[in-house]
Scaffold this motif. Structure first.
Motif, PDB file in Angstrom:
ATOM      1  N   LEU A 113     117.878 -90.723 -11.909  1.00 22.55           N
ATOM      2  CA  LEU A 113     118.400 -90.391 -10.588  1.00 22.55           C
ATOM      3  C   LEU A 113     117.277 -90.133  -9.591  1.00 22.55           C
ATOM      4  O   LEU A 113     116.254 -89.512  -9.925  1.00 22.55           O
ATOM      5  N   GLY A 114     117.486 -90.606  -8.365  1.00 24.22           N
ATOM      6  CA  GLY A 114     116.514 -90.390  -7.310  1.00 24.22           C
ATOM      7  C   GLY A 114     117.195 -90.195  -5.976  1.00 24.22           C
ATOM      8  O   GLY A 114     118.393 -90.440  -5.824  1.00 24.22           O
ATOM      9  N   ILE A 115     116.432 -89.739  -5.001  1.00 18.62           N
ATOM     10  CA  ILE A 115     116.904 -89.540  -3.633  1.00 18.62           C
ATOM     11  C   ILE A 115     115.984 -90.294  -2.687  1.00 18.62           C
ATOM     12  O   ILE A 115     114.753 -90.238  -2.836  1.00 18.62           O
ATOM     13  N   ILE A 116     116.579 -91.005  -1.735  1.00 16.50           N
ATOM     14  CA  ILE A 116     115.825 -91.597  -0.628  1.00 16.50           C
ATOM     15  C   ILE A 116     116.468 -91.081   0.650  1.00 16.50           C
ATOM     16  O   ILE A 116     117.611 -91.424   0.967  1.00 16.50           O
ATOM     17  N   SER A 117     115.746 -90.241   1.382  1.00 18.06           N
ATOM     18  CA  SER A 117     116.311 -89.567   2.549  1.00 18.06           C
ATOM     19  C   SER A 117     115.468 -89.830   3.787  1.00 18.06           C
ATOM     20  O   SER A 117     114.241 -89.902   3.711  1.00 18.06           O
ATOM     21  N   ASN A 118     116.147 -89.941   4.922  1.00 16.69           N
ATOM     22  CA  ASN A 118     115.442 -90.022   6.200  1.00 16.69           C
ATOM     23  C   ASN A 118     115.135 -88.640   6.760  1.00 16.69           C
ATOM     24  O   ASN A 118     114.689 -88.512   7.895  1.00 16.69           O
ATOM     25  N   GLY A 119     115.370 -87.619   5.973  1.00 17.74           N
ATOM     26  CA  GLY A 119     115.141 -86.247   6.420  1.00 17.74           C
ATOM     27  C   GLY A 119     113.730 -85.767   6.139  1.00 17.74           C
ATOM     28  O   GLY A 119     112.826 -86.543   5.812  1.00 17.74           O
ATOM     29  N   PHE A 120     113.545 -84.455   6.243  1.00 14.24           N
ATOM     30  CA  PHE A 120     112.231 -83.839   6.104  1.00 14.24           C
ATOM     31  C   PHE A 120     111.926 -83.502   4.644  1.00 14.24           C
ATOM     32  O   PHE A 120     112.800 -83.053   3.902  1.00 14.24           O
TER      33      PHE A 120
END
Length: 222
Positions: A113-120
């Motif tokens: 599992l991974g996360i790709i975020s446009n956040g900080f």
């Protein structure tokens, strides 16, 4: 399980993002009461800046400075410091989305599992820990770290480099049909549009799956 990796967007996919609550907490720190008009004015400017950022017209530092410039002048505090304090407040104002914990538990041990975020970047560890999810995710990538935002293919390739190679079979899950679905499809990922509001599908957007809840995705991947 047909996927080696399942990659998630963060805001409004795994976490609710209560920016109104976060701003209220920040302003209270300086003895300033937030009104509906105050929040409306901030959010109008904030969303416009995020759109400019997604289009590559400004960088992350400019976004931080400009969205808190007004409050910075009022409080005598640097806008980037206010932005950091806002991120701290948002850790307390980003509860998990309904069904997110059950979905992640069902995927544990079956896919990476991974996360790709446009956040900080600074926001992610605290709220993952608060939700009890730190051990679930092998990889967390933000646009701040990558230097580009979804749907730019470069943030996905940045992620693949951190994986050591592009996975043969991976799924990108997110609420934004352009950033998450079109962006993921553009680099060869299967995609799932988390469309909890039942919005019409934009022209040219063809997700592999479309779900109205995270429990629906849990059942789909079972």
């Amino acid at each position: 399980m047909q996927y080696q990796w399942v990659l998630f967007d963060a805001d409004e996919t795994l976490f609710r993002f209560d920016s109104q609550g976060g701003l209220k907490s920040l302003l209270a720190r300086y003895g300033h009461e937030m009104t509906e008009q105050c929040y409306s004015d901030f959010q109008r400017k904030n969303l416009a800046l995020w759109e400019q950022y997604h289009q590559g017209e400004i960088d992350m530092l400019a976004l931080q400075k400009q969205r808190f410039a007004h409050f910075g002048e009022r409080f005598g505090v640097k806008p980037v410091a206010l932005n950091a304090q806002f991120q701290e407040a948002m850790v307390e104002n980003s509860p998990p989305m309904d069904g997110a914990h059950e979905l992640l538990l069902s995927l544990k041990g079956r896919a990476r599992l991974g996360i790709i975020s446009n956040g900080f970047k600074a926001l992610q560890p605290g709220r993952l820990a608060r939700a009890g999810w730190s051990e679930f995710f092998e990889l967390v990538v933000t646009s701040e770290e990558a230097g580009v935002a979804k749907p730019d293919p470069a943030i996905f390739h940045f992620t693949f480099d951190k994986m050591d190679q592009k996975p043969e079979k991976a799924l990108m899950v997110g609420d934004n049909p352009h950033a998450d679905v079109a962006g993921g499809a553009g680099v060869g990922l299967d995609t799932c549009w988390f469309n909890r509001h039942g919005n019409p599908r934009p022209d040219g957007i063809s997700p592999t799956y479309e779900v109205g809840s995270l429990l629906e995705l849990k059942a789909l991947l079972a």
